[in-house]
Design an enzyme around this catalytic site. Structure first.
Site, PDB file in Angstrom:
ATOM      1  N   HIS A   1       3.836   5.452 -77.110  1.00  0.00           N
ATOM      2  CA  HIS A   1       3.752   4.203 -76.534  1.00  0.00           C
ATOM      3  C   HIS A   1       2.385   3.849 -76.062  1.00  0.00           C
ATOM      4  CE1 HIS A   1       7.975   3.833 -74.776  1.00  0.00           C
ATOM      5  NE2 HIS A   1       7.953   5.252 -75.087  1.00  0.00           N
TER       6      HIS A   1
ATOM      7  N   LYS B   1       1.316  -5.053 -62.365  1.00  0.00           N
ATOM      8  CA  LYS B   1       1.413  -4.106 -63.555  1.00  0.00           C
ATOM      9  C   LYS B   1       0.441  -2.968 -62.975  1.00  0.00           C
ATOM     10  CE  LYS B   1       0.191  -7.003 -66.601  1.00  0.00           C
ATOM     11  NZ  LYS B   1       1.172  -6.613 -67.442  1.00  0.00           N
ATOM     12  N   ARG B   2       0.565  -1.808 -63.473  1.00  0.00           N
ATOM     13  CA  ARG B   2      -0.416  -0.784 -62.863  1.00  0.00           C
ATOM     14  C   ARG B   2      -1.770  -1.344 -62.844  1.00  0.00           C
ATOM     15  NH1 ARG B   2       1.690   4.474 -61.253  1.00  0.00           N
ATOM     16  NH2 ARG B   2      -0.607   5.041 -61.239  1.00  0.00           N
TER      17      ARG B   2
ATOM     18  N   LYS C   1      -6.046  -3.396 -68.598  1.00  0.00           N
ATOM     19  CA  LYS C   1      -5.388  -4.378 -68.209  1.00  0.00           C
ATOM     20  C   LYS C   1      -6.196  -5.676 -67.594  1.00  0.00           C
ATOM     21  CE  LYS C   1      -1.384  -1.456 -67.386  1.00  0.00           C
ATOM     22  NZ  LYS C   1      -0.250  -1.534 -68.339  1.00  0.00           N
TER      23      LYS C   1
ATOM     24  N   THR D   1       5.957  -5.239 -70.724  1.00  0.00           N
ATOM     25  CA  THR D   1       7.659  -5.463 -70.708  1.00  0.00           C
ATOM     26  C   THR D   1       7.603  -6.530 -69.207  1.00  0.00           C
ATOM     27  OG1 THR D   1       8.027  -3.617 -69.312  1.00  0.00           O
ATOM     28  CG2 THR D   1       8.749  -3.532 -71.532  1.00  0.00           C
TER      29      THR D   1
ATOM     30  N   LYS E   1       9.947 -10.092 -68.863  1.00  0.00           N
ATOM     31  CA  LYS E   1      10.781 -10.399 -67.573  1.00  0.00           C
ATOM     32  C   LYS E   1      10.391 -11.850 -67.045  1.00  0.00           C
ATOM     33  CE  LYS E   1      10.990  -5.446 -67.046  1.00  0.00           C
ATOM     34  NZ  LYS E   1      10.170  -4.377 -66.150  1.00  0.00           N
TER      35      LYS E   1
HETATM   36  O1  H53 Z   1       4.820   2.131 -71.978  1.00  0.00           O
HETATM   37  C1  H53 Z   1       5.322   0.773 -71.896  1.00  0.00           C
HETATM   38  C2  H53 Z   1       4.714  -0.123 -72.523  1.00  0.00           C
HETATM   39  C3  H53 Z   1       3.210  -0.408 -72.219  1.00  0.00           C
HETATM   40  C4  H53 Z   1       2.525   1.037 -71.945  1.00  0.00           C
HETATM   41  C5  H53 Z   1       3.691   1.865 -71.271  1.00  0.00           C
HETATM   42  C6  H53 Z   1       3.064   3.392 -71.116  1.00  0.00           C
HETATM   43  C7  H53 Z   1       3.201   3.995 -69.767  1.00  0.00           C
HETATM   44  O2  H53 Z   1       3.970   3.372 -68.853  1.00  0.00           O
HETATM   45  C8  H53 Z   1       3.005   5.411 -69.823  1.00  0.00           C
HETATM   46  C9  H53 Z   1       2.546   6.133 -70.986  1.00  0.00           C
HETATM   47  C10 H53 Z   1       2.382   5.386 -71.873  1.00  0.00           C
HETATM   48  O3  H53 Z   1       1.923   6.153 -72.934  1.00  0.00           O
HETATM   49  C11 H53 Z   1       2.631   4.062 -72.118  1.00  0.00           C
HETATM   50  O4  H53 Z   1       1.514   1.185 -71.410  1.00  0.00           O
HETATM   51  O5  H53 Z   1       2.393  -1.214 -72.874  1.00  0.00           O
HETATM   52  O6  H53 Z   1       5.414  -1.552 -72.468  1.00  0.00           O
HETATM   53  C12 H53 Z   1       6.672   0.927 -72.485  1.00  0.00           C
HETATM   54  O7  H53 Z   1       6.618   1.101 -74.082  1.00  0.00           O
END
Ligand code: H53
Length: 810
Positions: free
Chosen positions: A349, A535-536, A541, A643, A647
């Site tokens: 991810h 988002k976080r 970001k 994501t 949405k």
């Molecule tokens: O995963 C999302 C992605 C997003 C990515 C996130 C993510 C985390 O929330 C935590 C750890 C990680 O390695 C990745 O930052 O871009 O959409 C689901 O795939």
């Protein structure tokens, strides 16, 4: 599932309330009413839950197990009602009893056992797996405390514990009888018999009990109820004597006490490693126990079981599965390895180096010594197998153990048959850059599965006003088949439809405006552009880029209050990891800028900034339907998928974006005219890395606009940010702006101007918004999980065993 009419529901509800609390409706508190409704629901779906389980067993169906250290379902009351087909009846029935369903829904705490995208994706998948009738289970940790609650004090983030279990959790069922023991710490040595078979002997360490709590995952009106199994730690009765001191008990309880609050950023702590091994071992043991009940030979296990490793946190599944096969089932190493690779699959991810887990050897040896031994052996055999076939350098770069560290992504890739990324661009980058060496070794293992979202939650539940317009315009089939949203394209020139969509958006904006007034004391104009970044909080970001653009607008308005820009409300929602100093400084600076701008009458309310506290799934459900603009502005290559971008698009927001993650596919879906793309591409970013030619300070020196904006961080324009402003200023100028904020600034401002211009032509804006809704269907997580099911897990829906009414055929 039993369908009820309104009258029957009202009777059942009143009866259940009387049984449970000995009360009349008029005497009951919202909390008692919520408990009553919940208990009515769980008893109604429990039969389907049992039946689903029996069907899978009778049909000997292959099942998948999604191992994830995070799940982020949010509230479940309305989503379960919707999926049960009860929502309308219950809402109307309660109303006749003088109860608002939304008041009861408010009682439920968000189940926040995740940080952000990763956890939310896991929950969207759980919903979709059940809704598409796939035999799939979740496996994770039942944290006593979920993600911290965020408050702002003096405009700083403050973290409070999330005691979500305090009032109980009516969706879960404790399954004492399914508990297993997990061994942590101590030493292990091997003895060998005359045949050379090795037997492990354990010394010291601790044995803890893993008790599962199961939650029903109710499928969308299909009578299927799957299971999400979350493990909680306890002291085994037979070990009580060893845990007399408070400290000793604490060490055990800590295991499932708190969720680590870092998102895509590893803390690398011993407790985290213990958590990982705990839920991996418990989950894999319970899968094997179930498999053995089926009385099938162990060599067939890959025809019945698929284990998915969600990011590297559960990568020890590979070694634990090996351990159980070789140590407990006496399977030879070669056969066990073959089965392991067939059973396991892995999703990556992130490409952020700091999030790709590595554990020091001493730490791993001390937490799970037998697992370390097995990993060592996997590594040794990998090197032996590759020697002479691949170059020495390649082997060194790909092996699992390097420089005294265990590389978990390497373990996951080597020990599985599939590695996927989460958006096209991300999967391509894995192949070409990040995991290129592995791609050379195992090209066929690599594939892409673009993320998706649970459409029903993000339209039908979160946005009833828009859903109603959709029903009236294109009929109701989109509710089950999101691809049918495309029918909306037939109405892009229909003024009536455009106006109806606009009216729905305005309703949502007014609702959010009321929430903002109540929670932040800021009055916002619902006719202004609602520009949203949720988002976080993370440097990559680039919430900072958004802020710098706002400051630029503010400076321009100060010079010319009549500047012909559309009024805008910039809305932020974001938590920062408690230890992430820089991210917390950005929060402080945004909040102080908000105080400055929101209280400056001279700009005639043309700009407002709202930073909503405690962003979570429920707040997202409030914000997203009200958004006009969706900010997806990460530095190209850094966001694996995203994501919230999907949405927001689905809810008619227009995206301003870099070509990063799934933004690329959103652009392809809507076309260039219906999205504002700007900034460096991923290739350009990599070129800068290669040539080392980026000089942020030079931009600052040469560009007057940039300099004016950046100087506000340190010249007192924004009050109360003495140290934070300096910290951010230094990150840009002194430390050369790691995420190219200054490089993308001008392009971003131009893209923002195009948004402003487009909004002025309301009809055209509404058309763009309509096209975004119409093209969002392809991002349904129903579709995504079907791809996982077919390409990776090789599992099939169980619909085959049910007739049209969902009644099981025997
Ligand atoms: O995963 C999302 C992605 C997003 C990515 C996130 C993510 C985390 O929330 C935590 C750890 C990680 O390695 C990745 O930052 O871009 O959409 C689901 O795939």
């Amino acid at each position: 599932m039993k369908k009820m009419n309104k009258k029957e529901f009202k009777q059942c509800f009143s009866r259940r309330l009387a049984e449970k609390f000995a009360m009349e409706v008029s005497d009951a508190s919202p909390s008692e009413l919520y408990q009553t409704l919940g208990s009515l629901m769980t008893s109604a779906y429990s039969q389907d839950w049992r039946q689903t389980w029996q069907d899978y067993r009778d049909a000997e169906q292959k099942q998948s197990y999604y191992f994830s250290i995070e799940f982020l379902p949010g509230k479940m009351l309305k989503s379960n009602l919707l999926n049960m087909g009860w929502l309308e009846t219950v809402e109307a029935g309660l109303l006749e009893l003088g109860i608002q369903l939304d008041d009861l829904a408010e009682i439920e705490p968000d189940m926040a056992l995740g940080n952000g995208g990763l956890g939310r994706l896991a929950s969207c998948f759980m919903d979709s797996i059940a809704s598409t009738g796939l035999p799939g289970n979740g496996n994770g940790i039942r944290y006593e405390y979920g993600l911290f609650k965020q408050r702002f004090v003096d405009n700083y983030q403050v973290e409070l514990p999330d005691e979500w279990l305090q009032k109980g959790n009516l969706w879960e069922v404790r399954k004492e009888s399914k508990a297993v023991n997990v061994r942590l710490g101590g030493n292990v040595y091997l003895s060998s018999d005359e045949m050379g078979n090795l037997t492990p002997h354990y010394q010291d360490g601790m044995v803890v009990r893993a008790v599962p709590y199961d939650t029903g995952m109710v499928g969308y009106q299909n009578n299927i109820v799957n299971t999400m199994r979350l493990w909680s730690v306890e002291i085994p009765a037979e070990e009580e004597g060893n845990y007399r001191s408070v400290e000793a008990r604490r060490t055990v309880e800590d295991l499932t006490s708190v969720l680590y609050p870092d998102d895509s950023n590893e803390a690398g702590r011993r407790l985290r490693l213990s958590q990982e091994y705990f839920f991996v071992s418990a989950g894999v043991q319970s899968i094997l126990r179930y498999y053995k009940e089926l009385k099938q030979p162990i060599d067939k296990i890959s025809q019945y079981v698929a284990i998915h490793i969600n990011d590297t946190h559960p990568a020890m599944c590979v070694a634990e599965f090996m351990r159980l096969l070789i140590d407990e089932e006496n399977v030879s190493w070669e056969r066990a390895w073959n089965l392991t690779q067939k059973v396991m699959s892995y999703t990556n991810h992130t490409i952020m180096a700091e999030a790709l887990e590595k554990w020091s050897i001493p730490m791993m040896k001390s937490v799970c010594p037998r697992i370390y031994q097995i990993i060592e052996e996997i590594d040794r055999r990998f090197v032996a197998e590759m020697t002479g076939v691949q170059s020495f350098d390649l082997i060194q770069r790909t092996r699992i153990i390097q420089n005294d560290q265990v590389h978990m992504a390497h373990l996951a890739i080597i020990g599985s048959h599939s590695t996927n990324g989460v958006a096209k661009l991300h999967s391509d980058l894995l192949k070409s850059v990040v995991l290129h060496d592995f791609y050379e070794l195992y090209p066929a293992r690599f594939n892409n599965k673009t993320n998706g979202i649970a459409m029903r939650r993000w339209t039908q539940l979160a946005n009833p006003s828009m859903s109603k317009v959709l029903d009236e315009t294109i009929g109701k089939t989109w509710r089950k088949t999101p691809g049918d949203l495309r029918l909306l394209l037939n109405y892009e020139n229909d003024d009536q439809v455009l106006n109806n969509l606009a009216a729905a958006k305005l309703t949502n904006k007014k609702r959010l405006a009321a929430y903002i007034q109540e929670n932040c004391g800021v009055e916002v104009n619902p006719h202004a552009i609602f520009d949203v970044q949720i988002k976080r909080l993370h440097a990559y970001k680039r919430q900072l880029l958004n802020l710098l653009h706002i400051i630029k607008l503010y400076l321009e308005l100060k010079e010319n209050p009549d500047l012909p820009i559309e009024p805008r409300v910039f809305i932020f929602g974001a938590k920062a990891a408690p230890s992430y100093h820089y991210a917390k400084s950005i929060i402080k600076v945004i909040n102080e800028t908000a105080s400055l701008i929101n209280n400056d009458d001279s700009i005639h309310n043309k700009l407002k900034i709202v930073f909503l506290e405690n962003y979570n799934v429920s707040l997202a459900e409030r914000i997203i339907p009200a958004a006009d603009v969706s900010e997806q502005i990460s530095l190209a290559s850094k966001e694996a998928s995203g994501t919230s971008n999907m949405k927001l698009m689905l809810n008619g927001a227009v995206t301003i974006a870099t070509l990063d993650g799934a933004n690329v596919e959103i652009r392809d879906a809507v076309g260039d005219d219906n999205i504002a793309i700007f900034g460096l591409t991923e290739e350009e970013v990599y070129q800068y890395y290669e040539n080392k030619t980026y000089h942020a300070a030079a931009i600052y020196e040469q560009d007057n606009v940039v300099r004016r904006v950046i100087d506000t961080l340190i010249d007192g324009t924004i009050p109360n940010i003495h140290s934070e402003g300096q910290e951010i200023f230094d990150s840009l100028i002194k430390y050369n702006d790691e995420y190219f904020v200054l490089r993308d600034f001008e392009a971003y401002c131009i893209a923002q101007m195009s948004i402003d211009k487009a909004y002025k032509y309301q009809r055209r804006w509404l058309q763009i918004s309509l096209r975004n809704i119409a093209n969002a269907g392809r991002f349904s997580s129903d579709h995504t999980v079907q791809r996982y099911a077919e390409d990776i897990w090789q599992i099939e829906p169980v619909f085959a065993h049910k007739d049209d009414r969902g009644v099981t055929k025997h």
